[in-house]
Design an enzyme around this catalytic site. Sequence first.
Site, PDB file in Angstrom:
ATOM      1  N   LYS A   1      30.797  42.721  40.189  1.00 32.26           N
ATOM      2  CA  LYS A   1      30.041  43.245  39.030  1.00 32.26           C
ATOM      3  C   LYS A   1      30.085  44.761  38.948  1.00 32.26           C
ATOM      4  CE  LYS A   1      27.504  42.164  42.670  1.00 32.26           C
ATOM      5  NZ  LYS A   1      26.852  41.136  43.427  1.00 32.26           N
TER       6      LYS A   1
ATOM      7  N   VAL B   1      28.317  37.814  37.304  1.00 30.28           N
ATOM      8  CA  VAL B   1      26.940  37.790  36.785  1.00 30.28           C
ATOM      9  C   VAL B   1      26.290  36.442  37.084  1.00 30.28           C
ATOM     10  CG1 VAL B   1      25.477  38.062  34.757  1.00 30.28           C
ATOM     11  CG2 VAL B   1      27.615  39.339  34.903  1.00 30.28           C
TER      12      VAL B   1
ATOM     13  N   ILE C   1      25.954  30.434  37.793  1.00 27.48           N
ATOM     14  CA  ILE C   1      25.582  30.060  36.412  1.00 27.48           C
ATOM     15  C   ILE C   1      26.695  30.509  35.468  1.00 27.48           C
ATOM     16  CG2 ILE C   1      23.861  30.299  34.582  1.00 27.48           C
ATOM     17  CD1 ILE C   1      21.878  31.301  36.702  1.00 27.48           C
TER      18      ILE C   1
ATOM     19  N   ASP D   1      22.171  46.602  41.238  1.00 25.58           N
ATOM     20  CA  ASP D   1      22.977  45.381  41.087  1.00 25.58           C
ATOM     21  C   ASP D   1      22.633  44.683  39.763  1.00 25.58           C
ATOM     22  OD1 ASP D   1      24.625  43.100  42.397  1.00 25.58           O
ATOM     23  OD2 ASP D   1      22.745  42.121  41.855  1.00 25.58           O
TER      24      ASP D   1
ATOM     25  N   LYS E   1      25.023  43.936  36.311  1.00 23.28           N
ATOM     26  CA  LYS E   1      25.150  42.640  35.628  1.00 23.28           C
ATOM     27  C   LYS E   1      24.672  42.746  34.179  1.00 23.28           C
ATOM     28  CE  LYS E   1      24.525  40.285  40.045  1.00 23.28           C
ATOM     29  NZ  LYS E   1      23.501  39.818  40.980  1.00 23.28           N
TER      30      LYS E   1
ATOM     31  N   GLY F   1      25.170  33.613  47.045  1.00 27.58           N
ATOM     32  CA  GLY F   1      25.516  32.675  48.106  1.00 27.58           C
ATOM     33  C   GLY F   1      26.966  32.243  48.004  1.00 27.58           C
TER      34      GLY F   1
HETATM   35  N1  HSE Z   1      23.160  40.717  45.856  1.00 27.32           N
HETATM   36  C1  HSE Z   1      23.332  39.855  44.734  1.00 27.32           C
HETATM   37  C2  HSE Z   1      22.022  39.130  44.472  1.00 27.32           C
HETATM   38  C3  HSE Z   1      24.439  38.895  45.020  1.00 27.32           C
HETATM   39  O1  HSE Z   1      21.151  39.108  45.341  1.00 27.32           O
HETATM   40  O2  HSE Z   1      21.859  38.585  43.393  1.00 27.32           O
HETATM   41  C4  HSE Z   1      24.934  38.176  43.810  1.00 27.32           C
HETATM   42  O3  HSE Z   1      25.469  39.048  42.865  1.00 27.32           O
END
Ligand code: HSE
Length: 436
Positions: A105, A132, A136, A201, A205, A302
Amino acid sequence: MKPIKVGVLGLGTVGGGTVNVLKRNALEIARRAGRDIVITHASAKDLSRQRICDTQGINLTEDPFAVVNNPEIDIVLELIGGYGLAKDLVLQAIANGKHVVTANKALIALHGNEIFEAATAKGVMVAFEAAVAGGIPIIKAIREGLSGNQIEWLAGIINGTGNFILTEMRDKGRDFADVLAEAQALGYAEADPTFDVEGIDAGHKLTILASIAFGIPLQFDKVYTEGITQITRIDVEFAEELGYRIKHLGIARKRPEGIELRVHPTLIPERRLIANVDGVKNAVLVYGDAVGPTLYYGSGAGAEPTASAVVADVIDVVRALTSDPENRVPHLAFQASSIQELPVLAQEQFVTAYYLRLTAEDKPGVLAEVTKILAAHNISIEAIIQKEPHSDKSTLPVIMLTQKTLEQEMNAAIIEIEALPTISGQISRIRLETLG
Ligand code: HSE
């Protein structure tokens, strides 16, 4: 038909999960794709490390450029992360005429415009569903499933680590650092976990979601980000008493004046489905003018949930190999020539409701002064609660919910209220969205 040859860059959580899924489901995948898909090469930074996947039959190297420069390989899976080396590798793969699937991302949010331009010029595909909300299929849903709509807004829980932390803090009263350490051990957190807890993060996204929702260029630098580190248990409890949950949301909204792009903790009514998305799960609520609200839910991080999205992209690429490059699904949903430079609004221009918690002296007239300041800034109060006095007996917490207001009015009102001699400390301010 000849099998498609895949090279994997990175054999960590996502790379390892992808190898496992591609191998385990090879027969079903071939039935779907119309031909066999085989991982022939893979690179990892340190080959002596223990892996979660079986690499039997795969040529391994510590040099990722050996994979992207290998003429045998048709599709490169970039599962390294980061935007230094990963960017060079992706651009090299494209220059070599290879299709690219990435879960990265940060790379797409920061360098996607350049990468897509290079890919289009070369006639190759770059797919990024796993970037993203992990497993899903939200990019496919917006880019293809909702393509008849004008998207009005979207709001998502798009960082699993942050949601896991907030959920554990609320349900079990656990300590922030302790839950974060568990998220890291489970492979959910970013290499730098401040990306998770400070909203970076989620900002990456949201950048991607906003571009495919509104047909605007990727512009991470214009996203307002606020993390969850300031959220206290007391605010979580007061929010619940008022019928709300605090979630860390990424919100993109199209207004006549421009686009709001923001990531921050948000109170949302507990009756909304998205308010009940807990743990590492992600959910994205998308509002289209024709369809109304739609909700997408699942595992956002995951090994195998992310692999699920990576492998779906690989199958999409294989299916599209024979299609005319001019007629493939555009990277950012809208035709490249139709991407619009709509203004992205500054933080002061956001319009939202608020939860405010202040510490007030327990004497007559204090609340009147506060409400007078709010009224002077044209801010209407939706609810107000005065709680039991603090242990000092002379101050007490006051909780207010306001109606929607322009953020610059709220900023100015907060400065004035904090300056009142009868108010102590900083006001805790959390934005509130009804998501109706
Ligand atoms: N570090 C991210 C999260 C991993 O916890 O959503 C998945 O993009």
